[in-house]
Enzyme design. Sequence first.
Site, PDB file in Angstrom:
ATOM      1  N   ASP A   1       6.301  10.537  20.091  1.00 49.12           N
ATOM      2  CA  ASP A   1       4.809  10.043  19.790  1.00 49.12           C
ATOM      3  C   ASP A   1       5.639   8.590  19.552  1.00 49.12           C
ATOM      4  O   ASP A   1       4.849   7.756  19.357  1.00 49.12           O
ATOM      5  CB  ASP A   1       4.975  10.503  17.853  1.00 49.12           C
ATOM      6  CG  ASP A   1       4.791  11.701  18.335  1.00 49.12           C
ATOM      7  OD1 ASP A   1       3.963  12.671  19.055  1.00 49.12           O
ATOM      8  OD2 ASP A   1       5.130  12.264  17.138  1.00 49.12           O
TER       9      ASP A   1
ATOM     10  N   LYS B   1       2.042   2.499   3.482  1.00 47.83           N
ATOM     11  CA  LYS B   1       2.891   1.780   3.631  1.00 47.83           C
ATOM     12  C   LYS B   1       4.153   1.900   3.280  1.00 47.83           C
ATOM     13  O   LYS B   1       5.049   1.319   3.885  1.00 47.83           O
ATOM     14  CB  LYS B   1       2.204   0.552   4.230  1.00 47.83           C
ATOM     15  CG  LYS B   1       1.080   0.359   5.144  1.00 47.83           C
ATOM     16  CD  LYS B   1       2.010  -0.148   6.317  1.00 47.83           C
ATOM     17  CE  LYS B   1       2.044   0.749   7.688  1.00 47.83           C
ATOM     18  NZ  LYS B   1       2.889   0.783   8.454  1.00 47.83           N
TER      19      LYS B   1
ATOM     20  N   GLU C   1      10.559  12.471   6.604  1.00 47.00           N
ATOM     21  CA  GLU C   1       8.939  11.357   5.644  1.00 47.00           C
ATOM     22  C   GLU C   1       9.234  11.294   4.720  1.00 47.00           C
ATOM     23  O   GLU C   1      10.772  11.508   3.957  1.00 47.00           O
ATOM     24  CB  GLU C   1       8.609  12.664   5.898  1.00 47.00           C
ATOM     25  CG  GLU C   1       8.534  13.432   6.956  1.00 47.00           C
ATOM     26  CD  GLU C   1       7.638  13.154   8.194  1.00 47.00           C
ATOM     27  OE1 GLU C   1       6.230  11.800   7.596  1.00 47.00           O
ATOM     28  OE2 GLU C   1       8.295  13.010   9.521  1.00 47.00           O
TER      29      GLU C   1
ATOM     30  N   GLU D   1      14.206  15.796   9.220  1.00 49.78           N
ATOM     31  CA  GLU D   1      15.744  16.553   9.522  1.00 49.78           C
ATOM     32  C   GLU D   1      17.032  15.184  10.179  1.00 49.78           C
ATOM     33  O   GLU D   1      15.881  13.854  10.195  1.00 49.78           O
ATOM     34  CB  GLU D   1      15.338  17.129  11.329  1.00 49.78           C
ATOM     35  CG  GLU D   1      14.417  18.215  10.184  1.00 49.78           C
ATOM     36  CD  GLU D   1      12.766  17.963   9.732  1.00 49.78           C
ATOM     37  OE1 GLU D   1      12.381  18.937   8.660  1.00 49.78           O
ATOM     38  OE2 GLU D   1      12.342  17.353  10.938  1.00 49.78           O
TER      39      GLU D   1
ATOM     40  N   LYS E   1      -1.320   6.315   8.145  1.00 43.07           N
ATOM     41  CA  LYS E   1      -2.047   4.687   8.343  1.00 43.07           C
ATOM     42  C   LYS E   1      -1.468   4.628  10.126  1.00 43.07           C
ATOM     43  O   LYS E   1      -1.700   3.186  10.629  1.00 43.07           O
ATOM     44  CB  LYS E   1      -1.115   3.290   8.511  1.00 43.07           C
ATOM     45  CG  LYS E   1      -1.887   3.572   5.991  1.00 43.07           C
ATOM     46  CD  LYS E   1      -3.410   3.177   6.597  1.00 43.07           C
ATOM     47  CE  LYS E   1      -3.882   3.440   5.295  1.00 43.07           C
ATOM     48  NZ  LYS E   1      -3.921   4.665   4.731  1.00 43.07           N
TER      49      LYS E   1
ATOM     50  N   HIS F   1       0.300  -1.295  -0.220  1.00 48.61           N
ATOM     51  CA  HIS F   1      -0.025   0.060   0.297  1.00 48.61           C
ATOM     52  C   HIS F   1       0.505   1.416  -0.117  1.00 48.61           C
ATOM     53  O   HIS F   1       1.752   1.329   0.747  1.00 48.61           O
ATOM     54  CB  HIS F   1      -1.099  -0.053   1.329  1.00 48.61           C
ATOM     55  CG  HIS F   1      -1.716   0.836   1.556  1.00 48.61           C
ATOM     56  ND1 HIS F   1      -1.738   2.542   1.567  1.00 48.61           N
ATOM     57  CD2 HIS F   1      -2.817   1.478   0.901  1.00 48.61           C
ATOM     58  CE1 HIS F   1      -2.647   3.254   1.592  1.00 48.61           C
ATOM     59  NE2 HIS F   1      -4.100   1.855   0.727  1.00 48.61           N
TER      60      HIS F   1
END
Length: 380
Positions: A267, A18, A43, A56, A241, A15
């Site tokens: 996180d 993913k 990212e 970063e 997701k 996907h």
Amino acid sequence: MEKIFFTSESVTEGHPDKVCDQISDAVLDAVLELDPFAHVAIECFIKTGFVLIGGELSTHAEYVDVQSIARRTLVDIGYDNGAVGFNGANCGVLTSISEQAQDIKVGVDHDGAGDQGMMFGYACDETPELMPLPIMLAHRLARKLADVRKSGTLDYLYPDGKCQVTVEYDDHVPVRIEAVVVSNHHKKNIDRERLHEDIKKHVILPVCGSMIDTDTGIHINPTGAFTEGGPVADAGLTGRKIIVDTYGGFGRHGGGAFSGKDATKVDRSGAYMMRYIAKNLVASGLCKRCEIQVAYAIGEAEPVSLLVDTFGTGVLSDEKLSAIVRKEFPLTPKGIIEHLRLREPGYLKTAAYGHFGREGFSWEATDKAAVLKAYLPRPL
């Protein structure tokens, strides 16, 4: 007795979202191999013919070949030829990576949290993994789709796919499957009836057969065909997701994604620790279901709040359990990282089929359950 229906979904490793999670975590692993104390926030975005990698990165490592990592990850997933719609060997790979901001670095270097925010952990006793059943079944279906594709059993399948399972509960106990939905990208000109029979036989029944009955709805590629998929049909993005990554909607989510982030980002590390604590509380017998929230301020080491909620299943009050958690578990970012060994590479394995309910991860251990059992009320 209360009857409810709960649905969770998972997606395959192909996907597009993913795919981006896996590229981000593959880069993270490569950096940690060279510099365990690196600060990483990577990212990824993917669309037809190209991948964009940004974020970063502060590290003492001399060089990390981000382009090669991205291409290798894509090929390993199965995006390795034009017929699939995407080829990692010759797609465009663009990068835009800078150093971590100094204001953040100051707080992290003093063992503070790398960001503010709240994180949740969840566990329940309805499966051996101490996870909700709907998300576990959805993950198993998604992994089974990848297995039959890669083994050649269903060689007409492509990497992109989604699975969804609806479980019927009777007084919080899962009793049967109400519905299964499986959609998978496939080659053109595949007979629809053959595809239905193959996926039912090789994917759905081996995973869900014991809980399927004559009233279970089975939906396979419900629109009829799925011949255009992957990044050509759907742009992908890291961190999109987050419910698939956690508890399938059964437990709450603080909103922060995991992939591409080193463990100073709470996180990720905070969510892993809350899962670890919740699982050990359930494994110890102190409760049957447990959700834990923690919150941090950027640059501060101690959490600003901690909440334990056992939904009335605890043998002690939630207030007492909160005090036990604060006593028995490290809650500072540094303490979490050291206890769960989060500076070690190995995050790519988390980036598909869920971060929780799987063997081999430190936050899935129940090594504290024996300690927690000492708090069980003694029989009169």
